[in-house]
Design a protein around this motif. Structure first.
Motif, PDB file in Angstrom:
ATOM      1  N   HIS A 102     -28.115  14.493 -32.260  1.00 23.76           N
ATOM      2  CA  HIS A 102     -27.541  13.434 -31.442  1.00 23.76           C
ATOM      3  C   HIS A 102     -27.873  13.618 -29.966  1.00 23.76           C
ATOM      4  O   HIS A 102     -28.167  12.658 -29.246  1.00 23.76           O
ATOM      5  N   PHE A 103     -27.867  14.858 -29.504  1.00 30.08           N
ATOM      6  CA  PHE A 103     -28.230  15.135 -28.119  1.00 30.08           C
ATOM      7  C   PHE A 103     -29.691  14.763 -27.857  1.00 30.08           C
ATOM      8  O   PHE A 103     -30.002  14.132 -26.839  1.00 30.08           O
ATOM      9  N   LEU A 104     -30.588  15.123 -28.766  1.00 28.08           N
ATOM     10  CA  LEU A 104     -32.012  14.810 -28.581  1.00 28.08           C
ATOM     11  C   LEU A 104     -32.279  13.306 -28.648  1.00 28.08           C
ATOM     12  O   LEU A 104     -33.100  12.784 -27.885  1.00 28.08           O
ATOM     13  N   ILE A 105     -31.593  12.600 -29.538  1.00 25.13           N
ATOM     14  CA  ILE A 105     -31.754  11.141 -29.610  1.00 25.13           C
ATOM     15  C   ILE A 105     -31.260  10.497 -28.316  1.00 25.13           C
ATOM     16  O   ILE A 105     -31.892   9.575 -27.776  1.00 25.13           O
ATOM     17  N   GLY A 106     -30.151  10.967 -27.789  1.00 18.59           N
ATOM     18  CA  GLY A 106     -29.645  10.451 -26.512  1.00 18.59           C
ATOM     19  C   GLY A 106     -30.603  10.728 -25.366  1.00 18.59           C
ATOM     20  O   GLY A 106     -30.847   9.865 -24.519  1.00 18.59           O
ATOM     21  N   ALA A 107     -31.175  11.947 -25.335  1.00 13.99           N
ATOM     22  CA  ALA A 107     -32.139  12.288 -24.288  1.00 13.99           C
ATOM     23  C   ALA A 107     -33.389  11.420 -24.402  1.00 13.99           C
ATOM     24  O   ALA A 107     -33.944  10.967 -23.392  1.00 13.99           O
ATOM     25  N   LEU A 108     -33.849  11.158 -25.626  1.00 16.15           N
ATOM     26  CA  LEU A 108     -35.008  10.293 -25.848  1.00 16.15           C
ATOM     27  C   LEU A 108     -34.727   8.876 -25.351  1.00 16.15           C
ATOM     28  O   LEU A 108     -35.574   8.258 -24.697  1.00 16.15           O
ATOM     29  N   ALA A 109     -33.530   8.364 -25.605  1.00 14.17           N
ATOM     30  CA  ALA A 109     -33.162   7.020 -25.146  1.00 14.17           C
ATOM     31  C   ALA A 109     -33.111   6.962 -23.617  1.00 14.17           C
ATOM     32  O   ALA A 109     -33.587   5.991 -23.009  1.00 14.17           O
ATOM     33  N   VAL A 110     -32.566   7.994 -22.978  1.00 12.35           N
ATOM     34  CA  VAL A 110     -32.497   8.021 -21.509  1.00 12.35           C
ATOM     35  C   VAL A 110     -33.891   8.068 -20.906  1.00 12.35           C
ATOM     36  O   VAL A 110     -34.197   7.329 -19.950  1.00 12.35           O
ATOM     37  N   VAL A 111     -34.785   8.903 -21.452  1.00 18.41           N
ATOM     38  CA  VAL A 111     -36.164   8.989 -20.929  1.00 18.41           C
ATOM     39  C   VAL A 111     -36.893   7.666 -21.135  1.00 18.41           C
ATOM     40  O   VAL A 111     -37.626   7.202 -20.242  1.00 18.41           O
ATOM     41  N   PHE A 112     -36.698   7.015 -22.271  1.00 20.40           N
ATOM     42  CA  PHE A 112     -37.343   5.714 -22.537  1.00 20.40           C
ATOM     43  C   PHE A 112     -36.861   4.673 -21.530  1.00 20.40           C
ATOM     44  O   PHE A 112     -37.676   3.963 -20.921  1.00 20.40           O
ATOM     45  N   LEU A 113     -35.550   4.577 -21.343  1.00 19.47           N
ATOM     46  CA  LEU A 113     -35.012   3.598 -20.405  1.00 19.47           C
ATOM     47  C   LEU A 113     -35.429   3.905 -18.963  1.00 19.47           C
ATOM     48  O   LEU A 113     -35.714   2.992 -18.187  1.00 19.47           O
ATOM     49  N   TRP A 114     -35.507   5.176 -18.624  1.00 16.93           N
ATOM     50  CA  TRP A 114     -35.940   5.570 -17.280  1.00 16.93           C
ATOM     51  C   TRP A 114     -37.392   5.153 -17.042  1.00 16.93           C
ATOM     52  O   TRP A 114     -37.734   4.626 -15.975  1.00 16.93           O
ATOM     53  N   SER A 115     -38.246   5.370 -18.044  1.00 18.38           N
ATOM     54  CA  SER A 115     -39.662   5.006 -17.882  1.00 18.38           C
ATOM     55  C   SER A 115     -39.832   3.490 -17.763  1.00 18.38           C
ATOM     56  O   SER A 115     -40.638   3.006 -16.974  1.00 18.38           O
ATOM     57  N   LYS A 116     -39.075   2.714 -18.530  1.00 17.56           N
ATOM     58  CA  LYS A 116     -39.145   1.255 -18.438  1.00 17.56           C
ATOM     59  C   LYS A 116     -38.613   0.772 -17.095  1.00 17.56           C
ATOM     60  O   LYS A 116     -39.149  -0.168 -16.503  1.00 17.56           O
ATOM     61  N   ALA A 117     -37.548   1.406 -16.594  1.00 15.25           N
ATOM     62  CA  ALA A 117     -36.973   1.006 -15.310  1.00 15.25           C
ATOM     63  C   ALA A 117     -37.945   1.284 -14.170  1.00 15.25           C
ATOM     64  O   ALA A 117     -38.054   0.485 -13.240  1.00 15.25           O
ATOM     65  N   THR A 118     -38.693   2.385 -14.237  1.00 10.43           N
ATOM     66  CA  THR A 118     -39.653   2.681 -13.167  1.00 10.43           C
ATOM     67  C   THR A 118     -40.821   1.698 -13.188  1.00 10.43           C
ATOM     68  O   THR A 118     -41.337   1.347 -12.137  1.00 10.43           O
ATOM     69  N   ILE A 119     -41.220   1.238 -14.368  1.00  7.87           N
ATOM     70  CA  ILE A 119     -42.303   0.241 -14.452  1.00  7.87           C
ATOM     71  C   ILE A 119     -41.849  -1.053 -13.783  1.00  7.87           C
ATOM     72  O   ILE A 119     -42.577  -1.642 -12.979  1.00  7.87           O
ATOM     73  N   PHE A 120     -40.634  -1.511 -14.093  1.00  2.00           N
ATOM     74  CA  PHE A 120     -40.123  -2.742 -13.479  1.00  2.00           C
ATOM     75  C   PHE A 120     -39.944  -2.568 -11.982  1.00  2.00           C
ATOM     76  O   PHE A 120     -40.197  -3.478 -11.202  1.00  2.00           O
ATOM     77  N   TYR A 121     -39.513  -1.404 -11.538  1.00  4.59           N
ATOM     78  CA  TYR A 121     -39.290  -1.149 -10.120  1.00  4.59           C
ATOM     79  C   TYR A 121     -40.609  -1.146  -9.362  1.00  4.59           C
ATOM     80  O   TYR A 121     -40.686  -1.659  -8.250  1.00  4.59           O
ATOM     81  N   GLN A 122     -41.680  -0.563  -9.954  1.00  7.32           N
ATOM     82  CA  GLN A 122     -42.994  -0.536  -9.306  1.00  7.32           C
ATOM     83  C   GLN A 122     -43.604  -1.913  -9.234  1.00  7.32           C
ATOM     84  O   GLN A 122     -44.300  -2.261  -8.275  1.00  7.32           O
ATOM     85  N   GLU A 123     -43.376  -2.778 -10.237  1.00  2.28           N
ATOM     86  CA  GLU A 123     -43.901  -4.136 -10.209  1.00  2.28           C
ATOM     87  C   GLU A 123     -43.220  -4.948  -9.117  1.00  2.28           C
ATOM     88  O   GLU A 123     -43.838  -5.822  -8.521  1.00  2.28           O
ATOM     89  N   GLU A 124     -41.939  -4.663  -8.831  1.00  3.43           N
ATOM     90  CA  GLU A 124     -41.219  -5.363  -7.788  1.00  3.43           C
ATOM     91  C   GLU A 124     -41.791  -5.041  -6.425  1.00  3.43           C
ATOM     92  O   GLU A 124     -41.823  -5.887  -5.545  1.00  3.43           O
ATOM     93  N   LEU A 125     -42.223  -3.794  -6.209  1.00  2.00           N
ATOM     94  CA  LEU A 125     -42.746  -3.379  -4.914  1.00  2.00           C
ATOM     95  C   LEU A 125     -44.133  -3.944  -4.640  1.00  2.00           C
ATOM     96  O   LEU A 125     -44.508  -4.130  -3.489  1.00  2.00           O
ATOM     97  N   ALA A 126     -44.912  -4.222  -5.681  1.00  2.00           N
ATOM     98  CA  ALA A 126     -46.289  -4.667  -5.493  1.00  2.00           C
ATOM     99  C   ALA A 126     -46.385  -6.120  -5.110  1.00  2.00           C
ATOM    100  O   ALA A 126     -45.564  -6.899  -5.045  1.00  2.00           O
TER     101      ALA A 126
END
Length: 115
Positions: free
Chosen positions: A91-115
């Motif tokens: 359960h801890f590893l699944i939660g960590a995987l979900a956080v890393v996935f959401l973090w990576s998607k959020a950084t993609i959207f954030y970088q597109e906003e700056l460009a």
């Protein structure tokens, strides 16, 4: 008739002017602090002298309380609730995987906003 009691002669006072009670008392602890088992080493240094010693000796009260609280939560999970170790890790590893996935998607959207 009563027997006369023998009197012992009084001990002469110490030469340096210290009273007899003070001369018989044990030596006073020095300002260097408490010594561990008679060694010339403090308890803090005997425990490593770092963050671990601070936590074990309650010098860092917030961290010590967090360690006790965490240990209590782990004890409650494993002993009282009878939770197993492998599901907890999974359960801890699944939660960590979900956080890393959401973090990576959020950084993609954030970088597109700056460009």
């Amino acid at each position: 008739m009563a027997e006369p009691t023998e009197k012992t002669p009084a001990a002469p006072p110490p030469a340096d002017g210290v009273s007899e009670a003070a001369a018989a008392s044990p030596p006073v602890a020095t300002s260097r602090g408490f010594r561990f088992l008679g060694e010339d080493k403090s308890v803090h240094k005997a425990l490593g002298g770092g963050k671990t010693a601070d936590v074990l000796l309650w010098k860092d009260k917030k961290m010590s309380a967090a360690v006790i609280g965490g240990a209590t939560v782990i004890w409650v999970l494993f002993e009282v609730v009878e939770y197993n170790f492998m599901p907890l890790v999974s359960h801890f590893l699944i939660g960590a995987l979900a956080v890393v996935f959401l973090w990576s998607k959020a950084t993609i959207f954030y970088q597109e906003e700056l460009a």
